[in-house]
Scaffold this motif. Sequence first.
Motif, mmCIF file in Angstrom:
data_model
loop_
_atom_site.group_PDB
_atom_site.id
_atom_site.type_symbol
_atom_site.label_atom_id
_atom_site.label_comp_id
_atom_site.label_asym_id
_atom_site.label_seq_id
_atom_site.Cartn_x
_atom_site.Cartn_y
_atom_site.Cartn_z
ATOM 1 N N SER A 93 33.617 74.450 14.156
ATOM 2 C CA SER A 93 33.095 74.552 12.794
ATOM 3 C C SER A 93 31.759 75.270 12.771
ATOM 4 O O SER A 93 31.524 76.166 11.955
ATOM 5 N N ARG A 94 30.878 74.899 13.690
ATOM 6 C CA ARG A 94 29.555 75.526 13.708
ATOM 7 C C ARG A 94 29.624 76.971 14.172
ATOM 8 O O ARG A 94 28.805 77.794 13.788
ATOM 9 N N THR A 95 30.592 77.281 15.019
ATOM 10 C CA THR A 95 30.777 78.666 15.431
ATOM 11 C C THR A 95 31.237 79.515 14.246
ATOM 12 O O THR A 95 30.791 80.652 14.059
ATOM 13 N N ARG A 96 32.111 78.953 13.434
ATOM 14 C CA ARG A 96 32.668 79.708 12.311
ATOM 15 C C ARG A 96 31.684 79.858 11.157
ATOM 16 O O ARG A 96 31.706 80.862 10.448
ATOM 17 N N PHE A 97 30.827 78.855 10.963
ATOM 18 C CA PHE A 97 30.007 78.834 9.754
ATOM 19 C C PHE A 97 28.512 78.947 10.044
ATOM 20 O O PHE A 97 27.693 78.484 9.266
ATOM 21 N N ALA A 98 28.162 79.544 11.183
ATOM 22 C CA ALA A 98 26.747 79.780 11.500
ATOM 23 C C ALA A 98 26.212 81.014 10.784
ATOM 24 O O ALA A 98 25.036 81.341 10.914
ATOM 25 N N GLN A 99 27.079 81.719 10.043
ATOM 26 C CA GLN A 99 26.681 82.878 9.234
ATOM 27 C C GLN A 99 26.043 83.977 10.087
ATOM 28 O O GLN A 99 24.990 84.516 9.757
ATOM 29 N N ARG A 100 26.686 84.300 11.188
ATOM 30 C CA ARG A 100 26.149 85.340 12.068
ATOM 31 C C ARG A 100 26.380 86.749 11.516
ATOM 32 O O ARG A 100 25.856 87.723 12.052
ATOM 33 N N SER A 101 27.172 86.871 10.454
ATOM 34 C CA SER A 101 27.362 88.192 9.846
ATOM 35 C C SER A 101 26.090 88.674 9.157
ATOM 36 O O SER A 101 25.913 89.875 8.924
ATOM 37 N N LEU A 102 25.189 87.720 8.805
ATOM 38 C CA LEU A 102 23.893 88.085 8.239
ATOM 39 C C LEU A 102 22.928 88.339 9.396
ATOM 40 O O LEU A 102 22.644 87.442 10.182
ATOM 41 N N LYS A 103 22.438 89.541 9.508
ATOM 42 C CA LYS A 103 21.643 89.947 10.653
ATOM 43 C C LYS A 103 20.149 89.728 10.399
ATOM 44 O O LYS A 103 19.639 90.089 9.325
ATOM 45 N N PRO A 104 19.445 89.163 11.373
ATOM 46 C CA PRO A 104 17.994 88.940 11.206
ATOM 47 C C PRO A 104 17.233 90.211 10.876
ATOM 48 O O PRO A 104 16.322 90.201 10.048
ATOM 49 N N GLU A 105 17.604 91.326 11.527
ATOM 50 C CA GLU A 105 16.855 92.561 11.300
ATOM 51 C C GLU A 105 16.992 93.054 9.862
ATOM 52 O O GLU A 105 16.069 93.657 9.313
ATOM 53 N N GLU A 106 18.132 92.761 9.224
ATOM 54 C CA GLU A 106 18.310 93.182 7.838
ATOM 55 C C GLU A 106 17.390 92.392 6.910
ATOM 56 O O GLU A 106 16.778 92.951 5.991
ATOM 57 N N VAL A 107 17.309 91.082 7.145
ATOM 58 C CA VAL A 107 16.421 90.260 6.328
ATOM 59 C C VAL A 107 14.970 90.651 6.571
ATOM 60 O O VAL A 107 14.168 90.778 5.636
ATOM 61 N N GLU A 108 14.610 90.864 7.837
ATOM 62 C CA GLU A 108 13.233 91.235 8.163
ATOM 63 C C GLU A 108 12.845 92.557 7.513
ATOM 64 O O GLU A 108 11.715 92.732 7.052
ATOM 65 N N ARG A 109 13.772 93.504 7.478
ATOM 66 C CA ARG A 109 13.467 94.797 6.883
ATOM 67 C C ARG A 109 13.150 94.649 5.391
ATOM 68 O O ARG A 109 12.193 95.247 4.885
ATOM 69 N N GLU A 110 13.941 93.833 4.695
ATOM 70 C CA GLU A 110 13.677 93.598 3.274
ATOM 71 C C GLU A 110 12.307 92.954 3.077
ATOM 72 O O GLU A 110 11.555 93.320 2.165
#
Length: 716
Positions: free
Chosen positions: A685-702
Amino acid sequence: MLLPGSVVRCRERDWVLMPGCDQSVFLLRPLAGGDEDIVGILKDHSNLIGYELSTERVEASSFPLPEPHHVADAESARLLWDAARLNLREAAAPFRSLGRVSLRPRVYQFVPLLMALKLNPVRLFIADDVGVGKTIEALLVARELLDRGEITSLCVLCPPYLCDQWEQELRQKFHIEAEVVRSGTIGQLERRTPASLSIYKRFPFTVASIDFVKTERNRHQFLEFCPDLIIVDEVHGAAESSDNNRAQQERHRLLREVARKTPERHLILLTATPHSGIEQAFSSLLRLLNPEFESWDTSTLSDSQRTTLARHFVQRTRGDIKKDWLSRENSADLCFPERESLDVTYTLSAPFSDLYNRTYDFCRSIVLSGSSLAEHRRRFRYLGALSLLRSVMSSPAAAVAAIEKALERRVAAAGEEPDILDEVMESSEQTRWDEVVAAEPPDDNGFRDCDVASTLRELRRRARHLMNGTDDSKMLSCAKHVRELLGEDFSPIVWCRFVDTAKYVAKRLRRHLSEEVHVCCVTGRMPDDERRARIEEIPVEQPHVLVATDCLSEGINLQEKFNACVHYDLPWNPNRLEQREGRVDRYGQFSPKVRAILLYGQDNPVDGAVLRVIVRKAQQIHRALGTYVPVPADGKTLAEALANALFFSDQRSRGPQLSLELSESAPAQELHREWDREAERERQSRTRFAQRSLKPEEVERELRETDDVLGHAEEV
């Protein structure tokens, strides 16, 4: 045409035109004012008597262009430039809320916000680990929706003891002035509300006790005037229950009606323990997000189902966050403290060992004598016996309270079966929002081999002697290690199971510690206001210790004053370990290191059984998975396994070997196998829903782009 954001002239002064839902009204904010100064002006007031049209007319305005001879100093120009930049923070893309919060959220805390901005309505389940900052994540979503004009009201539903904490978080960190709605405040709120209005219309931002709102008297008004956004904290306590837990069923009914009554309403659910091991309970929570989810088997989701659910559900361990989000900036140590876990043992003194042996003989005789009784009566016998043993091994004070309660009960209701299932176990699928008082031993119906009342009075006499003497080796060991913690500049919380134990430990610590050490005791018998006042009065400038029952183990922020904990009583629910330690080991802890001490008797058979069957297994799963997994059994199943080893085999000559015997028993092995299966389900469950499709670098850039325009936190 006048557009929101324009500067306009009205009533002989300049204003900023604000966006609004009512197209017939201009919302105007003074240039030098805040949102609290906004006024409404009717667009068409020709039919209203008494209006002076020349002053009430809203017209475009402008400032005169600068002239060359209007020269000022560079510092004034810089001040004007900074003021303009800071003023723009309130409407900056991509996150309009950043200018209205008093903290800088960590990058990983923006993930639920990014998920929410893709949903309409927002139906979000945040199930991150204890101490990660779910409150900040949820309120960041609320603040953003509010600043975008998508909501105009919100309500936080939570256990009553968390209301004040939520109100403080809303006010201090997110600049939302909320009113607390519960039994102690409702009278005052109603006096401030006109008779024609509901309090939920009069006060658009509220923090409400879910136990107050769920009642038949209060539920209908809440549903009728329900705010635009509902945040539900500790939502696992409102899952659909398969047993006769009436309070939990009422909470679930309330949330079900909230979700169903207005499908467009925004809903955010928060808990660190979404899955109790009972699929029905978890599905009932998912149904609140989307009725379609209730029929899904989360262990066998198809790819399309997993993708759909992942839009609404985020579940990350602290290890996930450190690895995926914090390792890049090499600042994990600045976000979460390092936890140091220690096991500390003590040896029973002769009087303590004698009290335990006599209690054990008494309980075992009663249990064995009931072998011919009906199954439910046998179960009550050994559960009650286990409960008495647990009280005795907690403290002499808890033993005295349990025995006195039993003696009183014999006089008041001889032969009546005690309902003590919840008192024996902390239920893994149900969290009590108050701690359990000292449990009762079994009745003696059908037992004739000894004088039960006489035996109970003798046990009480020995417990009182131990309580008033100096032979309590468990208490002495606790005092020793608390002194050591204080000597290393730690401020500990001593966690107890029973109210009487907590009072006893606090009293003894005051004797054993220096006079300059402030010892505070908080239990569930205190009103919420008194608990909060006790904690606020603790002086941080001097050494201090808090002795508490589990009434503080869930949801309460204690990291500002404490950075260590001692488990005086072993919890029989491993989630309770993480909840207790999570009060100090959490986001916002200033100390770089926290310490957790597990105190148990090395020659205490009950502690040995709990360690082998529950605690050690839970720690093994935690090391492998990064989080605790609830015991996959109800209180009766686990208590039966413990009672089997304690009462139905000859353990007197084996002493400490009891724990080994129990760990190898068939019930324990089956329990561990089922637990392993639940741990694997949790890992998936945690592997599937850890939301790894959202990338840290994308958030940091914003965030960097926003900071470059508006100014970094240091500049502000």
